[in-house]
Motif scaffolding. Sequence first.
Motif, mmCIF file in Angstrom:
data_model
loop_
_atom_site.group_PDB
_atom_site.id
_atom_site.type_symbol
_atom_site.label_atom_id
_atom_site.label_comp_id
_atom_site.label_asym_id
_atom_site.label_seq_id
_atom_site.Cartn_x
_atom_site.Cartn_y
_atom_site.Cartn_z
ATOM 1 N N THR A 1 12.281 28.472 50.288
ATOM 2 C CA THR A 1 13.611 29.534 50.075
ATOM 3 C C THR A 1 14.122 29.556 51.390
ATOM 4 O O THR A 1 15.211 30.075 51.686
ATOM 5 C CB THR A 1 13.185 30.586 50.051
ATOM 6 O OG1 THR A 1 12.320 31.504 50.339
ATOM 7 C CG2 THR A 1 12.415 30.629 47.769
ATOM 8 N N SER A 2 13.177 28.429 52.229
ATOM 9 C CA SER A 2 13.999 28.068 53.777
ATOM 10 C C SER A 2 12.768 28.988 54.597
ATOM 11 O O SER A 2 14.159 29.601 55.814
ATOM 12 C CB SER A 2 15.222 28.065 53.583
ATOM 13 O OG SER A 2 15.331 26.400 53.202
ATOM 14 N N VAL A 3 12.392 29.771 54.362
ATOM 15 C CA VAL A 3 11.503 30.340 54.804
ATOM 16 C C VAL A 3 10.717 29.544 56.277
ATOM 17 O O VAL A 3 9.985 28.720 55.671
ATOM 18 C CB VAL A 3 10.832 31.738 54.416
ATOM 19 C CG1 VAL A 3 10.225 32.797 55.419
ATOM 20 C CG2 VAL A 3 11.583 32.786 53.641
ATOM 21 N N TYR A 4 11.254 29.725 57.296
ATOM 22 C CA TYR A 4 9.921 28.723 58.830
ATOM 23 C C TYR A 4 9.097 29.668 59.295
ATOM 24 O O TYR A 4 8.692 31.119 59.156
ATOM 25 C CB TYR A 4 11.176 28.478 59.306
ATOM 26 C CG TYR A 4 11.763 27.737 59.345
ATOM 27 C CD1 TYR A 4 11.899 26.000 59.656
ATOM 28 C CD2 TYR A 4 13.471 28.173 58.588
ATOM 29 C CE1 TYR A 4 12.736 25.264 59.666
ATOM 30 C CE2 TYR A 4 14.313 26.632 58.428
ATOM 31 C CZ TYR A 4 14.325 25.583 58.327
ATOM 32 O OH TYR A 4 14.565 24.432 58.136
ATOM 33 N N PHE A 5 7.709 29.034 59.050
ATOM 34 C CA PHE A 5 6.484 29.576 59.393
ATOM 35 C C PHE A 5 6.084 29.154 61.259
ATOM 36 O O PHE A 5 6.450 28.430 61.369
ATOM 37 C CB PHE A 5 5.373 29.589 58.676
ATOM 38 C CG PHE A 5 5.684 29.603 57.468
ATOM 39 C CD1 PHE A 5 5.777 30.587 57.108
ATOM 40 C CD2 PHE A 5 5.837 28.461 56.366
ATOM 41 C CE1 PHE A 5 5.544 31.009 55.405
ATOM 42 C CE2 PHE A 5 6.009 28.629 55.219
ATOM 43 C CZ PHE A 5 6.335 30.031 54.744
#
Length: 110
Positions: free
Chosen positions: A27-31
């Motif tokens: 879901t295009s969450v960057y870590f």
Amino acid sequence: FPGGARKNASGTGIGTKGYVGLGLNSTSVYFNDFYEFTPSTNTWVVKSSFPGTARAKALAFTVGTECYVGLGNNGITNQSNFYRYTPGTNSWTARASYIGDANLYKTGFT
């Protein structure tokens, strides 16, 4: 891997241990998380989070007993900064930024 499914993560090895972090999920969450893997015990340990902007497609490489992580993309802009990770103190130190164009999908080896 306790960090959850992701793509475009970065990883390297130091001694007998592996290190993996960053990347993004479906879901295009960057870590900006960072983990240590010990093959002899088949265990993962959460380490200090990467201090830079969360990103994917970053470059990670090892020199001696420390690793360097930088470049990549945060979903908006390409990044040029670098940080050094020291396992003995579980700490990150800002290093000089890459002098070329901010970039991603780079490969390094030592």
